[in-house]
Design a protein around this motif. Structure first.
Motif, short mmCIF file in Angstrom:
data_model
loop_
_atom_site.label_atom_id
_atom_site.label_comp_id
_atom_site.label_asym_id
_atom_site.label_seq_id
_atom_site.Cartn_x
_atom_site.Cartn_y
_atom_site.Cartn_z
N ASN A 43 0.83 -1.21 0.00
CA ASN A 43 0.00 0.00 0.00
C ASN A 43 0.86 1.26 0.00
O ASN A 43 1.85 1.33 0.72
N GLY A 44 0.48 2.21 -0.80
CA GLY A 44 1.15 3.50 -0.82
C GLY A 44 2.41 3.57 -1.67
O GLY A 44 3.06 4.61 -1.71
N MET A 45 2.76 2.48 -2.34
CA MET A 45 4.01 2.49 -3.11
C MET A 45 4.01 3.53 -4.23
O MET A 45 5.04 4.13 -4.51
N GLY A 46 2.88 3.74 -4.89
CA GLY A 46 2.82 4.72 -5.96
C GLY A 46 3.15 6.12 -5.46
O GLY A 46 4.00 6.82 -6.02
N ALA A 47 2.49 6.52 -4.39
CA ALA A 47 2.71 7.86 -3.83
C ALA A 47 4.12 8.00 -3.27
O ALA A 47 4.78 9.03 -3.45
N GLN A 48 4.60 6.94 -2.61
CA GLN A 48 5.94 7.00 -2.04
C GLN A 48 6.99 7.08 -3.14
O GLN A 48 7.96 7.85 -3.04
N SER A 49 6.81 6.30 -4.20
CA SER A 49 7.78 6.32 -5.30
C SER A 49 7.75 7.67 -6.01
O SER A 49 8.81 8.20 -6.39
N LEU A 50 6.57 8.23 -6.19
CA LEU A 50 6.47 9.56 -6.80
C LEU A 50 7.20 10.60 -5.97
O LEU A 50 7.93 11.43 -6.50
#
Length: 153
Positions: free
Chosen positions: A139-146
């Motif tokens: 969970n949250g990998m997209g936002a964290q990677s961005l």
């Protein structure tokens, strides 16, 4: 969506291809075919025949990931790198690509990321081991990677 790309051949004894991929601005998977395939459909069919249906399905999924998707890898030195896919699938039949079995490739823009900036989900994904290009379902990998990309990319 965010992916893990170990860029290691599934064949034992083949050296990792990650450092070559980072230097060349590539992301890829293995499955050497001789002679080179005519197109992606040909590659998938020949990988299915020469390796396995599952390997061919992984190749198809790799090719379908949209441009701009985030990809994490680890260099030979253990450092993490965050990339963004930037082009369609192609076959690299060069001697250098064949030597590390990293022949199914896409352009990718990479940046090194300091260890303290690497999301915990990325660390867990690599700690599990394995040689497959695969989605990181944390969970949250997209936002964290961005956020990491905006800081270091």
């Amino acid at each position: 969506m965010v992916y893990r790309a170990p860029m290691r051949s599934r064949r034992d004894g083949v050296p990792p291809g990650v450092d070559r991929a980072l230097a060349e601005g590539l992301c890829g998977v293995g499955g050497t075919i001789d002679p080179a395939p005519d197109d992606l459909d040909d590659a998938i069919a020949r990988v299915a025949a020469g390796y396995a249906e599952r390997t061919a399905a992984r190749l198809g999924r790799f090719a379908e990931v949209p441009d701009g998707a985030f990809v994490w890898t680890r260099g030979g030195d253990g450092d993490y790198h965050l990339g963004r896919l930037a082009g369609p699938w192609r076959y690299d039949g060069s001697a250098a690509a064949r030597a590390v079995d990293l022949v199914h490739v896409r352009d990718c823009t990479w940046t090194a990321v300091p260890g303290q900036e690497v999301p915990a989900g990325t660390v867990r994904a690599f700690a599990r081991g394995g040689r497959n290009f695969q989605r990181i379902h944390d969970n949250g990998m997209g936002a964290q990677s961005l956020a990491v990309w905006e800081r270091w990319g």
